[in-house]
Design an enzyme around this catalytic site. Structure first.
Site, short mmCIF file in Angstrom:
data_model
loop_
_atom_site.label_atom_id
_atom_site.label_comp_id
_atom_site.label_asym_id
_atom_site.label_seq_id
_atom_site.Cartn_x
_atom_site.Cartn_y
_atom_site.Cartn_z
N CYS A 2 4.53 15.58 5.58
CA CYS A 2 5.01 16.90 5.59
C CYS A 2 5.28 17.52 6.99
CB CYS A 2 4.33 17.68 4.77
SG CYS A 2 2.53 17.93 5.38
N ARG A 50 6.12 19.57 1.78
CA ARG A 50 5.64 18.12 1.34
C ARG A 50 6.90 17.25 0.90
NH1 ARG A 50 2.22 16.38 -3.95
NH2 ARG A 50 1.43 14.54 -3.14
N LEU A 51 6.38 15.93 1.68
CA LEU A 51 7.23 15.01 0.93
C LEU A 51 6.11 14.05 0.15
CD1 LEU A 51 9.64 13.01 1.17
CD2 LEU A 51 8.70 11.68 3.39
N ILE A 53 3.78 11.33 -1.40
CA ILE A 53 3.75 10.05 -1.06
C ILE A 53 2.53 9.40 -2.04
CG2 ILE A 53 3.27 8.17 0.54
CD1 ILE A 53 5.93 9.35 0.89
N ASN A 75 -0.20 16.64 7.74
CA ASN A 75 1.00 15.89 7.61
C ASN A 75 0.62 14.52 8.20
OD1 ASN A 75 3.51 14.83 8.21
ND2 ASN A 75 3.39 15.68 10.57
N ASP A 100 -4.74 11.72 -0.50
CA ASP A 100 -5.49 11.25 0.67
C ASP A 100 -5.94 12.32 1.47
OD1 ASP A 100 -2.40 11.34 0.90
OD2 ASP A 100 -3.09 10.71 2.89
N ILE A 287 20.05 -2.70 11.41
CA ILE A 287 21.54 -2.24 11.66
C ILE A 287 21.99 -3.11 12.72
CG2 ILE A 287 19.97 -1.00 13.49
CD1 ILE A 287 22.05 1.40 12.96
N SER A 363 7.24 0.03 10.36
CA SER A 363 7.85 -0.32 11.63
C SER A 363 6.97 -1.39 12.57
CB SER A 363 8.41 1.21 12.40
OG SER A 363 8.99 0.80 13.61
N GLY A 364 7.64 -1.89 13.57
CA GLY A 364 6.81 -2.75 14.43
C GLY A 364 6.62 -1.84 15.85
#
EC number: 6.3.5.4
Length: 643
Positions: A2, A50-51, A53, A75, A100, A287, A363-364
């Site tokens: 968020c 908030r997103l 999850i 967040n 969480d 991509i 992601s790396g």
């Protein structure tokens, strides 16, 4: 995931109310389109977007303890929340959600300010303790999540994004002179500075403790570089085991999850380990650019397909020809600050593509810093051989010839020439100065020529300060430590956060799990780079997971071919936005020096890609933030300028 925001009034005549929080929330709505919440009491106000999850229906924030005397917004994600939750319940705490983030509240109840030591995750959080009348604002150990703040005699304000702070009445965007110089040096603004006058960034692994009578910033973590006495085989096992644990812990989600896949070592190992921990095909996203010539250097799609085939992923590719005039205003508005790293464009485009299917992406990012993956880390290895050449030959033959070498990173051979030129012209410098030359986009002489206002570089060199703070550790570890507090959080992680959240996508970075970082920092440096080979031990421990042609192929950057584009497709935009009239009207840079840089770049005498993109993005950013032009209006304005 968020956006968080709010503050504490330090004097009774300052008002923090719901309307302020609502304005801050609207500015950061892209970070959390699913929900919003506010808490206002006495002289404190905190809010969030908030997103969802974890605990989709029950994770509304702000969160509270049992007696409602402690409130918090968070967040990010706490990866060890299930273990912590069980421990806290056994200690008598009562949870009201399955989020969480709720462990933050009860950990603080149990351990006070030391609660941060128990968290494994990525987070920016704010906590209000009504009984002690203290506010805690914290940033995670590696700086995966950003925190901006503003402090004066009347108020302390904080936000995940700087633009939200300007919703406070009387606070307007102004340019910080020192930060502008740092931007010219590095291509980003390092903490504690921000590009805005009066706005600061909270450093990594730090927290603010504020009351109406005091304000302090405290560091709560840094890696321990004392080396463990493992054999090589033990190191391989330990690294592999921790990699597996890091990836598995970050796959916990109540929404669809996927992974970025470039076909490089870091993204490939993340995908490979994800595949081991799920019965469903991993969703992967790659991509490529719809262009011939120099842009093909950035095309990694064949490698991504190879890894996808190997692990049976549900693979998705996007091939783009970006409309830069459309993208730059929107993306630099989301970035908050100007940046010269073209990876922000690529990251946004692949994030926007992935968001159609998933809400969480792995992601790396961080693998190159942690395991010695950058060419600039090889400098010390090759320099020991270069110094064996007689000094008269280095000074009278090699150095003059090096100055004549052409430079262009978008041609294979000219890029080799560029790298050789950079190495040879800096090989005689001391260790710290040599490394600074590799990461700077403009050296001190050029910065002084460009800037209208002189800056005391010795007193305002964040990179030099970082070197001085880690003087007693081995050279290669020293480079990671410098990157840990500069480029990693304030360039790579910042653009990753801002660009993924611009599309409401949560990005997790398992290679920066702090337990993995602590393990890698206790490794002998010669196991990271051995005999000039980058990522030696990482490659060795992945030999059963990834094929040799993936492990040992040449490294490519995850950026856009802007250096090639500004010689052709984007040349009208460059010449318009960096024209003498525009530069003189802005009053920050020397127009004649800028024109000289453009000419040298077009003539291939010097590769000025980074500084020219930095100056171009700075002007676009200035029109957005300093001139207060909306992104949509600026896009139309730029289109008219270059027609």
């Amino acid at each position: 995931m968020c956006g968080i925001y709010g503050g504490i009034a330090l004097r009774t005549n300052t008002q923090l109310d719901v309307s302020l929080l609502n304005r801050m929330g609207r500015v950061t709505a892209h970070r959390g389109p699913d929900d919003e919440g506010v808490f206002v009491t006495d002289h404190v106000a905190i809010g969030m977007r908030r997103l969802s999850i974890i605990d989709l229906s029950g994770g509304h924030q702000p969160l509270f303890n049992e007696n409602k005397r402690i409130a918090a917004v968070c967040n990010g994600e706490i990866y060890n929340f299930q273990t912590l939750r069980e421990q806290l319940i056994n200690q008598g705490h009562r949870f009201s959600t399955h989020s969480d983030s709720e462990v933050v509240i009860h950990l603080y109840e149990q351990y006070g300010e030391a609660f941060l030591h128990h968290l494994n995750g990525m987070y920016a959080l704010a906590l209000w303790d009504a009984d002690k009348k203290v506010m805690i604002i914290a940033r995670d150990r590696l700086g995966i999540k950003p925190v901006y703040y503003y402090l004066d005699d009347n108020v302390l304000l904080f936000s995940t994004e700087a633009k939200a702070l300007f919703q406070f009445r009387g606070l307007t965007p102004k340019l910080d002179t020192i930060a502008t110089g740092l931007y010219l040096q590095l291509g980003y603004v390092p903490a504690p500075h921000s590009i805005f006058e009066g706005i600061k960034k909270l450093p990594v692994a730090s927290y603010i403790k504020a009351t109406q009578g005091s304000f302090t910033i405290n560091e709560y973590w840094r890696p321990d570089y004392n080396q463990r006495t493992y054999s090589v085989s033990q190191w391989k096992s330990a690294i592999r085991e921790q990699l597996e644990a890091s990836v598995a812990s970050q796959m916990v989600s109540d929404v669809p999850i996927g992974a970025f896949l470039s076909g490089g070592i870091d993204s490939s190992l993340v995908v490979g380990l994800m595949a081991k921990h799920t019965s469903q095909p991993v969703k992967t996203y790659a991509i490529g650019f719809d262009m011939n010539g120099p842009a093909q250097i950035y095309n990694e799609l064949p490698y991504a397909r190879q890894v996808s085939d190997l692990f049976g992923t549900e693979h998705h590719e996007i091939i783009v020809k970006p409309d830069i005039v459309h993208l730059l205003p929107k993306l630099l508005w989301h970035m908050d600050e100007p940046v010269a790293d073209t990876a922000f464009i690529t990251t946004f485009l692949v994030s926007e593509f992935a968001r159609k299917d998933v809400t969480v992406i792995l992601s790396g990012v961080g693998g190159d810093e942690l395991f010695g993956g950058y060419r600039r880390y090889q400098g010390e290895y090759y320099n020991q051989y270069y110094q064996k050449i007689p000094s008269w030959a280095r000074k009278n033959v090699i150095q003059p010839l090096a100055r004549l070498l052409p430079s262009d990173r978008h041609s294979k051979w000219l890029n080799y020439s560029r790298l050789a030129k950079s190495f040879l012209l800096t090989a005689e410098l001391p260790f710290e100065k040599r490394y600074q030359s590799y990461i700077e986009i403009a050296d001190e002489q050029l910065r002084n020529q460009l800037l209208a206002d002189m800056i005391d570089w010795d007193a305002n060199n964040i990179v030099s300060d970082a070197f001085h703070n880690c003087a007693d550790i081995p050279a290669l570890h020293k480079l990671f430590e410098v990157d840990r507090v500069t480029q990693l959080p304030d360039d790579l992680l910042m653009l990753t956060d801002k660009m993924t959240m611009a599309t409401s996508l949560e990005c997790r970075v398992p290679l920066l799990d702090h337990e993995l970082v602590e393990l890698a920092c206790s490794m002998p440096p010669e196991l990271k780079i051995k005999g000039g080979e980058l990522k030696y031990v990482l490659k060795a421990c992945l030999s059963d997971l990834l094929p040799r042609d993936i492990l040992y192929r040449k490294k490519r950057g995850f950026g856009a071919p802007m250096g090639a584009w500004i010689k052709k497709e984007l040349l009208p935009l460059l010449q318009t936005l960096l024209s003498p009239d525009v530069i003189n009207a802005r009053g920050i840079f020397n127009a004649a020096v800028v024109q000289s840089l453009i000419k040298e770049h077009l003539d291939q005498r010097h590769d000025h890609t980074d500084i020219l993109i930095g100056l171009l993005n700075f002007e676009v950013w200035s029109r957005l933030m300093l001139d207060q032009t909306r992104p949509e209006a600026l896009e139309n304005e730029l289109k008219q300028l270059i027609q």
